[in-house]
Design a protein around this motif. Structure first.
Motif, PDB file in Angstrom:
ATOM      1  N   SER A  56      21.010  56.375  24.677  1.00 45.55           N
ATOM      2  CA  SER A  56      20.381  55.091  25.319  1.00 45.55           C
ATOM      3  C   SER A  56      19.140  55.708  26.209  1.00 45.55           C
ATOM      4  O   SER A  56      18.377  55.039  26.469  1.00 45.55           O
ATOM      5  CB  SER A  56      21.455  54.173  26.183  1.00 45.55           C
ATOM      6  OG  SER A  56      21.974  55.148  27.219  1.00 45.55           O
ATOM      7  N   GLU A  57      19.592  56.784  26.801  1.00 43.82           N
ATOM      8  CA  GLU A  57      18.315  57.452  27.510  1.00 43.82           C
ATOM      9  C   GLU A  57      17.252  57.920  26.756  1.00 43.82           C
ATOM     10  O   GLU A  57      16.049  57.543  27.083  1.00 43.82           O
ATOM     11  CB  GLU A  57      18.756  58.512  28.418  1.00 43.82           C
ATOM     12  CG  GLU A  57      19.753  58.164  29.720  1.00 43.82           C
ATOM     13  CD  GLU A  57      18.757  57.647  30.607  1.00 43.82           C
ATOM     14  OE1 GLU A  57      18.006  57.905  31.316  1.00 43.82           O
ATOM     15  OE2 GLU A  57      19.319  56.181  30.761  1.00 43.82           O
ATOM     16  N   ALA A  58      17.451  58.441  25.404  1.00 36.90           N
ATOM     17  CA  ALA A  58      16.390  58.705  24.717  1.00 36.90           C
ATOM     18  C   ALA A  58      15.728  57.275  24.162  1.00 36.90           C
ATOM     19  O   ALA A  58      14.432  57.420  24.006  1.00 36.90           O
ATOM     20  CB  ALA A  58      17.099  59.346  23.488  1.00 36.90           C
ATOM     21  N   ARG A  59      16.443  56.281  23.852  1.00 37.30           N
ATOM     22  CA  ARG A  59      15.957  55.126  23.666  1.00 37.30           C
ATOM     23  C   ARG A  59      15.018  54.733  24.582  1.00 37.30           C
ATOM     24  O   ARG A  59      13.759  54.203  24.468  1.00 37.30           O
ATOM     25  CB  ARG A  59      17.082  53.981  23.201  1.00 37.30           C
ATOM     26  CG  ARG A  59      16.194  52.589  23.031  1.00 37.30           C
ATOM     27  CD  ARG A  59      17.030  51.529  23.513  1.00 37.30           C
ATOM     28  NE  ARG A  59      17.362  51.711  24.767  1.00 37.30           N
ATOM     29  CZ  ARG A  59      16.983  51.089  25.762  1.00 37.30           C
ATOM     30  NH1 ARG A  59      15.750  50.701  25.916  1.00 37.30           N
ATOM     31  NH2 ARG A  59      17.546  51.299  27.086  1.00 37.30           N
ATOM     32  N   ARG A  60      15.455  54.495  25.917  1.00 42.63           N
ATOM     33  CA  ARG A  60      14.393  54.200  26.945  1.00 42.63           C
ATOM     34  C   ARG A  60      13.209  55.142  27.146  1.00 42.63           C
ATOM     35  O   ARG A  60      12.194  54.362  27.301  1.00 42.63           O
ATOM     36  CB  ARG A  60      15.226  54.262  28.205  1.00 42.63           C
ATOM     37  CG  ARG A  60      14.615  53.905  29.520  1.00 42.63           C
ATOM     38  CD  ARG A  60      15.366  54.147  30.599  1.00 42.63           C
ATOM     39  NE  ARG A  60      15.787  55.461  31.087  1.00 42.63           N
ATOM     40  CZ  ARG A  60      14.911  56.199  31.570  1.00 42.63           C
ATOM     41  NH1 ARG A  60      13.477  55.819  31.871  1.00 42.63           N
ATOM     42  NH2 ARG A  60      14.966  57.619  31.722  1.00 42.63           N
TER      43      ARG A  60
END
Length: 227
Positions: free
Chosen positions: A104-108
């Protein structure tokens, strides 16, 4: 005479035991060396994947339609985060709450902040790394599809994801509050076919549903698979 034979046999047994212990120590040392080489190789692969993902993300900023590059970068970062999880313990299963949070951090980082959301998972879900990778790729594909297609013309919105245990099965859901889609019209899309293939590897199924506002991707699969 029997005493001499007995002593000789005992000496031979001790010598054989010493030889076996030496062979075992040699095998253990070789195994440790192989594991160190494997970790070094994986470390290099992870760094190469991270560098490639960063390069693709940087290149996407120069494009009028960067979504394709962002999707590619997300898939690469999914592999990077899996390597990071394996670095903690080669023999341990992957903690899915930590893994999905990292994704999710990579997506952000891969997409702009006009689309927000939360990714949560039960803390006690652990999967073998190959199964964790399949779940991670379904998550990446579902989230990036929502972010690319659910919010046209720069619209703002939310994408929520959750992994939970229901009985002896696990369920991953990815829902958005965007414009939605007709599952019948997109059933043959490459992204949906990829998710179906990943679901089959997990001995599960993936479902695509239109919500009153937005769309839902739901992955259902058994937590444990008998070999």
């Amino acid at each position: 005479m029997s005493d001499v034979v007995g002593v000789s046999s005992a000496v031979e047994d001790k010598n054989r035991i010493a030889e076996l212990e030496a062979e075992l120590a040699s095998v253990r040392a070789e195994l440790c060396a192989e594991r160190d080489r494997y970790r070094e190789l994986r470390h290099r692969v992870r760094n190469d994947l991270q560098a490639l993902a960063t390069l693709i993300s940087a290149q996407s900023r120069r494009l009028e339609k960067p979504e394709g590059c962002s999707n590619c970068a997300m898939r690469l970062r999914s592999a990077v985060e899996l390597h990071n999880a394996l670095d903690e313990d080669d023999d341990a299963d992957i903690c899915m709450s930590s893994y999905l949070w990292a994704l999710s951090e990579a997506r952000r980082k891969a997409f702009d902040d006009r689309i927000v959301g939360e990714t949560i998972a039960d803390d006690d879900i652990f999967l073998h790394y190959r199964r964790a990778q399949c779940v991670g790729l379904v998550y990446v594909e579902a989230v990036t599809n929502a972010m690319k297609h659910a919010f046209p013309d720069g619209a703002h919105g939310e994408v929520q994801a959750r992994l939970r245990r229901i009985g002896d099965r696990l369920e991953l859901t990815v829902a958005d509050n965007g414009c939605g889609f007709d599952p019948a019209k997109v059933a043959k899309g490459d992204g949906l076919q990829l998710m179906r293939g990943l679901a089959r590897q997990l001995k599960g199924q993936v479902f695509f549903e239109r919500l009153p506002q937005g769309a839902l991707v739901r992955l259902d699969f058994p937590e444990h698979v008998v070999a």
